[in-house]
Every structure is written in structure tokens, then in C-alpha cells.
Design a protein around this motif. Structure first.
Motif, mmCIF file in Angstrom:
data_model
loop_
_atom_site.group_PDB
_atom_site.id
_atom_site.type_symbol
_atom_site.label_atom_id
_atom_site.label_comp_id
_atom_site.label_asym_id
_atom_site.label_seq_id
_atom_site.Cartn_x
_atom_site.Cartn_y
_atom_site.Cartn_z
ATOM 1 N N MET A 1 50.840 -41.942 -139.208
ATOM 2 C CA MET A 1 52.122 -41.230 -139.181
ATOM 3 C C MET A 1 52.889 -41.535 -137.900
ATOM 4 O O MET A 1 53.595 -40.712 -137.375
ATOM 5 C CB MET A 1 51.873 -39.731 -139.318
ATOM 6 N N TRP A 2 52.727 -42.707 -137.339
ATOM 7 C CA TRP A 2 53.437 -43.056 -136.119
ATOM 8 C C TRP A 2 54.515 -44.085 -136.391
ATOM 9 O O TRP A 2 55.237 -44.447 -135.533
ATOM 10 C CB TRP A 2 52.468 -43.647 -135.104
ATOM 11 N N GLY A 3 54.672 -44.554 -137.587
ATOM 12 C CA GLY A 3 55.650 -45.577 -137.864
ATOM 13 C C GLY A 3 55.360 -46.225 -139.183
ATOM 14 O O GLY A 3 54.888 -45.571 -140.107
ATOM 15 N N ARG A 4 55.672 -47.508 -139.273
ATOM 16 C CA ARG A 4 55.496 -48.195 -140.535
ATOM 17 C C ARG A 4 54.520 -49.335 -140.342
ATOM 18 O O ARG A 4 54.901 -50.439 -139.995
ATOM 19 C CB ARG A 4 56.825 -48.725 -141.048
ATOM 20 N N GLY A 5 53.251 -49.053 -140.525
ATOM 21 C CA GLY A 5 52.261 -50.105 -140.506
ATOM 22 C C GLY A 5 52.382 -50.933 -141.761
ATOM 23 O O GLY A 5 52.833 -50.455 -142.791
ATOM 24 N N THR A 6 52.000 -52.200 -141.669
ATOM 25 C CA THR A 6 52.105 -53.083 -142.818
ATOM 26 C C THR A 6 50.745 -53.637 -143.154
ATOM 27 O O THR A 6 49.853 -53.703 -142.312
ATOM 28 C CB THR A 6 53.055 -54.255 -142.527
ATOM 29 N N GLN A 92 60.875 -61.063 -146.217
ATOM 30 C CA GLN A 92 60.939 -62.498 -145.956
ATOM 31 C C GLN A 92 59.520 -63.071 -145.868
ATOM 32 O O GLN A 92 58.677 -62.553 -145.138
ATOM 33 C CB GLN A 92 61.686 -62.748 -144.640
ATOM 34 N N ARG A 131 53.356 -65.498 -143.475
ATOM 35 C CA ARG A 131 53.987 -64.492 -142.613
ATOM 36 C C ARG A 131 54.982 -63.691 -143.451
ATOM 37 O O ARG A 131 55.831 -64.255 -144.130
ATOM 38 C CB ARG A 131 54.700 -65.184 -141.456
ATOM 39 N N ARG A 133 57.732 -60.542 -143.249
ATOM 40 C CA ARG A 133 58.489 -59.731 -142.293
ATOM 41 C C ARG A 133 59.561 -58.924 -143.010
ATOM 42 O O ARG A 133 60.168 -59.391 -143.978
ATOM 43 C CB ARG A 133 59.181 -60.638 -141.261
ATOM 44 N N GLY A 136 61.869 -55.478 -138.832
ATOM 45 C CA GLY A 136 61.134 -55.304 -137.585
ATOM 46 C C GLY A 136 59.646 -55.117 -137.730
ATOM 47 O O GLY A 136 58.958 -54.838 -136.751
ATOM 48 N N HIS A 137 59.134 -55.247 -138.950
ATOM 49 C CA HIS A 137 57.697 -55.141 -139.177
ATOM 50 C C HIS A 137 57.197 -56.458 -139.753
ATOM 51 O O HIS A 137 57.870 -57.072 -140.583
ATOM 52 C CB HIS A 137 57.380 -54.009 -140.144
ATOM 53 N N GLY A 138 56.044 -56.882 -139.315
ATOM 54 C CA GLY A 138 55.523 -58.160 -139.791
ATOM 55 C C GLY A 138 54.022 -58.132 -139.923
ATOM 56 O O GLY A 138 53.322 -57.334 -139.293
ATOM 57 N N VAL A 139 53.532 -59.020 -140.774
ATOM 58 C CA VAL A 139 52.098 -59.161 -140.967
ATOM 59 C C VAL A 139 51.822 -60.633 -141.254
ATOM 60 O O VAL A 139 52.660 -61.336 -141.835
ATOM 61 C CB VAL A 139 51.589 -58.251 -142.111
ATOM 62 N N LEU A 140 50.669 -61.099 -140.805
ATOM 63 C CA LEU A 140 50.280 -62.487 -141.024
ATOM 64 C C LEU A 140 48.992 -62.480 -141.833
ATOM 65 O O LEU A 140 47.998 -61.875 -141.424
ATOM 66 C CB LEU A 140 50.069 -63.203 -139.688
ATOM 67 N N ILE B 203 54.178 -62.199 -134.075
ATOM 68 C CA ILE B 203 54.941 -62.353 -135.314
ATOM 69 C C ILE B 203 56.409 -62.117 -135.009
ATOM 70 O O ILE B 203 56.798 -61.046 -134.515
ATOM 71 C CB ILE B 203 54.456 -61.374 -136.404
ATOM 72 N N GLY B 239 59.438 -44.247 -143.157
ATOM 73 C CA GLY B 239 58.122 -44.044 -142.566
ATOM 74 C C GLY B 239 58.162 -44.000 -141.048
ATOM 75 O O GLY B 239 57.435 -43.230 -140.417
ATOM 76 N N LEU B 240 59.033 -44.841 -140.446
ATOM 77 C CA LEU B 240 59.115 -44.848 -138.979
ATOM 78 C C LEU B 240 59.613 -43.501 -138.469
ATOM 79 O O LEU B 240 59.068 -42.941 -137.515
ATOM 80 C CB LEU B 240 60.040 -45.979 -138.527
ATOM 81 N N GLY B 243 57.111 -40.606 -138.689
ATOM 82 C CA GLY B 243 56.057 -40.581 -137.677
ATOM 83 C C GLY B 243 56.560 -40.388 -136.259
ATOM 84 O O GLY B 243 55.770 -40.112 -135.345
ATOM 85 N N GLU B 291 56.561 -58.437 -133.899
ATOM 86 C CA GLU B 291 56.484 -57.450 -134.978
ATOM 87 C C GLU B 291 55.041 -57.223 -135.418
ATOM 88 O O GLU B 291 54.782 -56.419 -136.317
ATOM 89 C CB GLU B 291 57.326 -57.935 -136.161
ATOM 90 N N HIS B 293 51.123 -56.093 -135.244
ATOM 91 C CA HIS B 293 50.468 -54.871 -134.768
ATOM 92 C C HIS B 293 49.290 -55.178 -133.854
ATOM 93 O O HIS B 293 48.812 -56.309 -133.789
ATOM 94 C CB HIS B 293 50.002 -54.034 -135.953
#
Lengths: 212, 301
Positions: A1-6, A92, A131, A133, A136-140, B203, B239-240, B243, B291, B293
Motif C-alpha cells: 500500500m505504498w504505491g504501484r508495484g509492478t 510500453q 521491459r 513500462r 513511471g513504473h517499470g519491470v524487466l 529501468i 494505487g500510488l 498508498g 522506474e 523497484h
């Protein structure tokens, strides 16, 4: 609950069976030969000629011959979502091949469900990287392809996989079976030879193969 | 004749036994793993990351800290406060870049497996606002060639300077929604928590961390302050924002009109326990790589 994890994961895709159009054409010619041979009383020379043409005709003999074929290539269904479970729709997507990790091999975006179909070049085995995105959130995501993928599961669980396909217990069991089989056979042939036959041995017969 | 070959020739069953024994030996020998089988297989595998043989050569790797546009240009919090920042100090130590294989995934439980590493011991304090460039340079290190796809650091209390004793120190101005300049609230927020972040690959728009011949490389420790205050440009149900703490709970702690100066001890005492726990959780997820984590290892309350 601190933001938007991906998070992104791989989903399994059913495999296809490879086939070839040319095999189907050749089979059709042979079927025609069989049909004509049985239906009409063709001369033996004509039948042999037809058979030879069907078997020896090289590909590409026809001036406007065509050939279409397909082969199975690996496809990975990637699903990206936030920690809340909300799919990363329209995110993206940038794909990097293992041979050039800085130049995008493919660019695209996820669908509304946050899914993306990756079809890497099977000629480039190794670790493909995807990748994803959005805002402002990204995951690889690391996708093993080729020989590297054989030691991992289709669901993308790569960590902790063993290099060997057989475990120690399996290897030991196989070795024991081989040793027992060889020793047993050796003992069987090395037993004392009995010259006196008390009874007539039954004839050994081999099962006859059924003929079509 | 020696070796009993004449007997073997006379008795075909002895020949079969010898053949079977030979086959058994061959099979057992074949079961033995080839000592260099695994290295050969790995050598054939195309490697996107650095090859060990190339690690004798070194290049330069720059490591930066970035507070993003939120800190440099200010932004509107989720509860409508317009925030601008004069100084934001962070202090980092044990800043280490790694070449990892397999690539380190901070979202998983896997341990970081480093093939090579380079780092800055610190502690280094930088101001994320008044920097000549968009980011604050922590330092440059000589690093073996390869792809640095992981970064770790500790946030520790500063030793000297205005932020001495604090790992995170923010000074700025907040204006309530629909307010005028007379309603401005100057604030100083001080946090002394020691945090440790271990992150995967950077990222962003382009990939970073490739140290090669004749080519400089860089990595970045990125701090997402919108996780603390929320983002007024996003809907409340995002969600941002769900939290984030926002700024209103902090503004409510102002002792006199127009000023707020608190540290973590004050916040823990004056905020509700749920809000204090929320702040701690936000701090544990403040560190990013672009970006991407990070995994927060330990946090002192």
C-alpha cells in the motif's frame, strides 16, 4: 500500500505440431498410383513410370510450383499487472535479444488485459529481456529461450533449476538396473552346460508380425 | 594360447560373457560426467552480460542520485498541496554496482549473485534539488567491463553539513489548494532512519550500466517522493495515491502559522500509529533504479 508495484510473468502457450505441405503432395501422388493400379489394368511399365515419377520428382520441378511450410517457434504470453492486480493495459513493451542488449529487437504494447505475446527468434538462444513500462513504473522480465529454456519451466520459474535432467536417485536406479541385467545375462550363459537332456526342449518361437 | 582365447573361441558363451562385461564397463564409464561438460555448455550460450574473460579491462562507471522532476520542479500532492523544495539531502553509503548472473530480481526471494562489482564506500551527501545537472553525481568508479545490472546502497545519517544526523532531510514550501502566498507553509522534515536498498537493473527510457571500451556508463539511485506525498495529477483511487500519506497530515502538525519543522521522533509521536507505520512503509520503498523497484533489506524505526 505504498504505491504501484509492478509484476510480470510468463503464461504457458500450447505447442503446435510441425507439418510440411510437400509431404502432403507427394502422399497424394502415391495414393493416386495405388488407386489407378487397382482400378484400371494399367501396363506394368506405365505403373512403374508413375511410381518412379512420384518418388523421384524433385521439389521445384513445376515451373510455377509453390511450397508453403511452417514450423513451431516458441511463443511466450507475458502478463503485466500492478500489485493491486490491476492489469498494465497499454503499457510500453520493449524486447531485447541476447545478442544486442542495448538495441530494441521489438517494440509494442500490452493489450487491455496487460498481456503481450513474445515470439523470439529461436535462432538466438539465450536470455531475452522484456521491459514493460507505464506511467513511471517499470519491470524487466527475463525469458530464457533455447537450450537455456530447457532447464526451466514454461511458467518462468528459472531460479533453482538443476543443470542435469536426471536426479542422483534416478541415475543410481538406472545404473543398478544395467548392472543387474548384465550380470544376470552373464550368469545365465556361464551356467554349467547339461549334455544329458532329460526332455525335449520346446521350440522357441518368435511371434509373427502381422502383415497388412 | 595366452589369455584363454582358444577356449573362448571354442565356447561361444564365454565370448558373449566377455562382450557383456565389456559393454558393462563402457556403460558405467559413459555414466561418469565429463568434468568440463558444464563449462562447455555455458560457453556456447550467448551471453548478454559480461564475459569473465573481458573483466581484466576496466572502464568508468558513474553513479548518480536523482529525485526526479517532483523534487526539482515541485508538484501537487494527492490532497491538493502545491509543494516546492529548496533543499533535499540524502546520504548514501556502501554504494555498489554489480554484474549479476542470473540477473537479480528484487521482487523475488533469490539472492544477488555477483560476478563482478565496483563501488563507492561513502558516506556521500547530495542535494537532489540544487544540482547543476538534473541528477546529483555521487562519484565515478573504475569498473571491469560488463553490464552492471544491479545496484545497492545504504541510506545513513549524514556526518556533516546541514543534514548532519539525518539520512533524509527535506526543506520546502507548501501551499494549500486554493490558497494564496500568505497561506504558504514552510516545512523541514528530517528522517534519521537507516535504510538499505538492493535493486535490479535500471529501468528507464534507455538501458544503463554497460561498461565498455571507449564508452562511459552510468547507473542511478532514484528516489520516488510521489510515494510519500501522492500525485495530484492522478485520480484518488490510483494505487500510488492510495498508498501515499499526502501532505495534509503533516500540515496539521504545524505549531504556529506558516511553519512546520519535525523529525521522525515528532512524527511518530504526533501522527496516528497507522500514519506513522504508513510513513515507515513508504520510506522502505523510496529507493528505486529509474522506474525499477528495489528490495529494502532493513529499516530502523
Amino acid at each position: 500500500m505504498w504505491g504501484r508495484g509492478t509484476a510480470a510473468r510468463l503464461l504457458p502457450i500450447p505447442k503446435h505440431t510441425p507439418n510440411r505441405f510437400t509431404f502432403g503432395c507427394r502422399f497424394s501422388i502415391l495414393s493416386m498410383y495405388t488407386f489407378l493400379s487397382r482400378s484400371w489394368k494399367l501396363s506394368r511399365r506405365l505403373r512403374l513410370g508413375l511410381l518412379a515419377s512420384s518418388l523421384l520428382l524433385p521439389e521445384g520441378t513445376w515451373a510455377h510450383g509453390m511450397e508453403a511450410s511452417f514450423r513451431a517457434i516458441p511463443t511466450f504470453q507475458i502478463e503485466a499487472r500492478y500489485d493491486s492486480g490491476e492489469p498494465m493495459g497499454g503499457a510500453q513493451v520493449t524486447v531485447f535479444a541476447p545478442t544486442d542488449p542495448t538495441t530494441p529487437w521489438q517494440e509494442g504494447q500490452t493489450d487491455k488485459a496487460g498481456q503481450f505475446l513474445l515470439q523470439p527468434d529461436p535462432e538466438l538462444p539465450g536470455l531475452w529481456q522484456v521491459r514493460i513500462r507505464q506511467a513511471g513504473h517499470g519491470v524487466l522480465l527475463n525469458v530464457p529461450v533455447g537450450s537455456e529454456a530447457e532447464s526451466t519451466s514454461a511458467a518462468g520459474v528459472a531460479a533453482g533449476s538443476r543443470n542435469s535432467s536426471l536426479g542422483l536417485l534416478q541415475r543410481g536406479f538406472m545404473a543398478a538396473c544395467v548392472i543387474w541385467g548384465c550380470l544376470g545375462t552373464a550368469l545365465f550363459f556361464s551356467r554349467p552346460h547339461l549334455h544329458a537332456k532329460t526332455s525335449q526342449p520346446e521350440e522357441l518361437t518368435t511371434p509373427a508380425l502381422e502383415q497388412d | 594360447m595366452g589369455f584363454g582365447l582358444d577356449r573362448t573361441c571354442r565356447d561361444p558363451r564365454r565370448g558373449i560373457v566377455l562382450v557383456l562385461v565389456f559393454l558393462l564397463g563402457s556403460l558405467l564409464g559413459g555414466c561418469r560426467p565429463t568434468p568440463d561438460a558444464t563449462p562447455n555448455r555455458r560457453a556456447e550460450k550467448p551471453q548478454a552480460t559480461s564475459a569473465p574473460a573481458a573483466q581484466t579491462e576496466v572502464g568508468t562507471l558513474e553513479i548518480w542520485a536523482n529525485g526526479e522532476e517532483f523534487i526539482r520542479e515541485g508538484f501537487v500532492s494527492k490532497d491538493g498541496w502545491t509543494l516546492s523544495f529548496d533543499e533535499v539531502y540524502v546520504t548514501l553509503a556502501d554504494i555498489t554496482a554489480y554484474q549479476t548472473d542470473p540477473p537479480f530480481d528484487p521482487e523475488s526471494d533469490q539472492a544477488l549473485q555477483a560476478q563482478a562489482q565496483a563501488g563507492l564506500p561513502g558516506p556521500i551527501t547530495v542535494n537532489l534539488v540544487t544540482t547543476p545537472e538534473e541528477r546529483a553525481l555521487l562519484g565515478s568508479v573504475e569498473a571491469p567491463f560488463g553490464h552492471y545490472n544491479a545496484l545497492s546502497w545504504r541510506m545513513v545519517p549524514a556526518v556533516t553539513g546541514p543534514a548532519a544526523g539525518y539520512s533524509l532531510w527535506l526543506k520546502g514550501t507548501a501551499q494549500p489548494q486554493g490558497g494564496s502566498e500568505g497561506d504558504d507553509l514552510t516545512f523541514v522534515l528530517r528522517f534519521d532512519q537507516e535504510l538499505a536498498f538492493t535493486c535490479g537493473e535500471y529501468i528507464g527510457e534507455e538501458r544503463k550500466g554497460f561498461v565498455r571500451s571507449g564508452q562511459g556508463a552510468d547507473l542511478e539511485a532514484t528516489f520516488h517522493f510521489d510515494h510519500l506525498f501522492g500525485d495530484g495529477e492522478l485520480p484518488p483511487e490510483d494505487g500510488l495515491n492510495q498508498g501515499a500519506l499526502g501532505f495534509a497530515p503533516l500540515a496539521a502538525l504545524a505549531t504556529d502559522a506558516g511553519s512546520l519543522e519535525v523529525d521522525w521522533a515528532d512524527l511518530r509521536e504526533q501522527l496516528s500509529s497507522a500514519e506513522a507505520e504508513q510513513v515507515l512503509e513508504i520510506l522502505r520503498h523510496l529507493g528505486h533504479v529509474g522506474e525499477g523497484h528495489c528490495r529494502e533489506i532493513a529499516a530502523d524505526s
